[in-house]
Design a protein around this motif. Structure first.
Motif, PDB file in Angstrom:
ATOM      1  N   ARG A   1      93.798  -0.436 128.448  1.00 20.56           N
ATOM      2  CA  ARG A   1      93.769   0.767 127.904  1.00 20.56           C
ATOM      3  C   ARG A   1      93.824  -0.707 126.619  1.00 20.56           C
ATOM      4  O   ARG A   1      93.535   0.391 125.268  1.00 20.56           O
TER       5      ARG A   1
ATOM      6  N   LEU B   1      90.041  -2.941 126.122  1.00 24.21           N
ATOM      7  CA  LEU B   1      88.976  -2.129 125.853  1.00 24.21           C
ATOM      8  C   LEU B   1      88.633  -1.982 124.132  1.00 24.21           C
ATOM      9  O   LEU B   1      87.458  -1.966 123.819  1.00 24.21           O
TER      10      LEU B   1
ATOM     11  N   SER C   1      74.895   8.581 132.476  1.00 19.45           N
ATOM     12  CA  SER C   1      75.959   7.277 132.898  1.00 19.45           C
ATOM     13  C   SER C   1      75.760   5.733 133.573  1.00 19.45           C
ATOM     14  O   SER C   1      76.660   4.870 133.623  1.00 19.45           O
TER      15      SER C   1
ATOM     16  N   SER D   1      77.503   2.646 131.770  1.00 20.02           N
ATOM     17  CA  SER D   1      78.345   2.073 132.997  1.00 20.02           C
ATOM     18  C   SER D   1      78.104   0.777 132.857  1.00 20.02           C
ATOM     19  O   SER D   1      79.135  -0.395 133.321  1.00 20.02           O
TER      20      SER D   1
ATOM     21  N   LEU E   1      79.617   9.167 129.098  1.00 15.81           N
ATOM     22  CA  LEU E   1      80.211   8.155 128.531  1.00 15.81           C
ATOM     23  C   LEU E   1      81.617   8.082 129.378  1.00 15.81           C
ATOM     24  O   LEU E   1      82.520   7.358 130.102  1.00 15.81           O
TER      25      LEU E   1
ATOM     26  N   PHE F   1      78.898  -0.637 129.444  1.00 19.19           N
ATOM     27  CA  PHE F   1      80.949  -1.263 129.631  1.00 19.19           C
ATOM     28  C   PHE F   1      81.152  -2.291 130.443  1.00 19.19           C
ATOM     29  O   PHE F   1      81.770  -2.431 130.135  1.00 19.19           O
TER      30      PHE F   1
ATOM     31  N   PHE G   1      82.241   5.311 132.407  1.00 18.25           N
ATOM     32  CA  PHE G   1      83.990   4.165 132.374  1.00 18.25           C
ATOM     33  C   PHE G   1      84.291   4.178 133.852  1.00 18.25           C
ATOM     34  O   PHE G   1      84.301   2.787 134.530  1.00 18.25           O
TER      35      PHE G   1
END
Length: 219
Positions: A136, A140, A102, A106, A36, A109, A40
């Motif tokens: 943020r 997100l 990952s 990715s 994660l 995300f 990200f």
């Protein structure tokens, strides 16, 4: 005639087989969390629009998605010793699953962030929020609602794929089942037992995913 499934053997060996569960779940969840974090930042690199960031991240993601997990594990566990680097099997498993997961995370995300309405970015910019705070606090939270279902699929797949660590001697549930099957000459009973264990784990994870999705919808 030999019976198809030895229920007595399953009962007698269940405690030994299930003793590998901490390895199965530990590797899966620890690698998922590391994936994660790395995923990200890879997604941000892909979305940065800067070639010196997008190019290496694109190559990395393509490589990790294109190479089978078993090959990654073998390179780490059997390949690195040729160059004087000897890593414990458990560490190889954590590194391998983190690197591969990952790459998939990715892309989840990236697509989730891209799916957030562009008006959200524009509104945050109009309010004077810097890009880091915009991501943020504005982007997100919305992107995570989109990402939860595919992320749930990733962790389920990782739990099932964790059986591959038996190939590098990690004593997970599959490795323990192989040991019993080999000593009793009854792999069928052991493979059916381990299949049922993975099935139950998958059901529990699916229920957890559904609960999280409901909470996010209500929130």
């Amino acid at each position: 005639m030999k019976q198809f499934i030895d229920l007595q053997l399953i009962r007698d060996s269940f405690s030994f087989v299930i003793s590998g569960l901490p390895y199965t779940l530990g590797i899966s969840f620890a690698s998922f969390l590391l994936g994660l974090i790395l995923g990200f930042f890879l997604a941000l690199m892909r979305l940065s629009g800067k070639k010196w960031l997008t190019l290496p991240s694109t190559i990395y993601i393509s490589l990790m998605r294109g190479v089978p997990m078993i090959v990654v594990l073998f390179v780490l566990y059997f390949g690195l010793p040729y160059y004087g680097i000897q890593l414990p099997a458990l560490l190889c498993a954590l590194i391998g699953f983190s690197l591969v997961s990952s790459a998939y995370i990715s892309e989840i995300f990236r697509s989730a962030i891209s799916a957030v309405d562009k008006g959200q970015w524009e509104a945050a910019t109009a309010l004077g929020l810097p890009k880091a705070k915009t991501i943020r606090y504005v982007i997100l939270p919305q992107a995570m609602r989109i990402a939860i279902p595919p992320l749930g699929n990733v962790i389920i797949d990782m739990v099932k794929s964790s059986s591959l660590v038996a190939m590098i001697t990690v004593p997970d549930i599959f490795q323990n089942a192989k040991i019993v099957g080999g000593s009793k000459w009854d792999y069928m009973s052991m493979y059916i037992l381990v299949a049922l264990i993975y099935w139950v784990l998958t059901i529990l994870l699916e229920q957890g995913q559904a609960l999280l999705e409901r909470r996010l919808r209500l929130g």
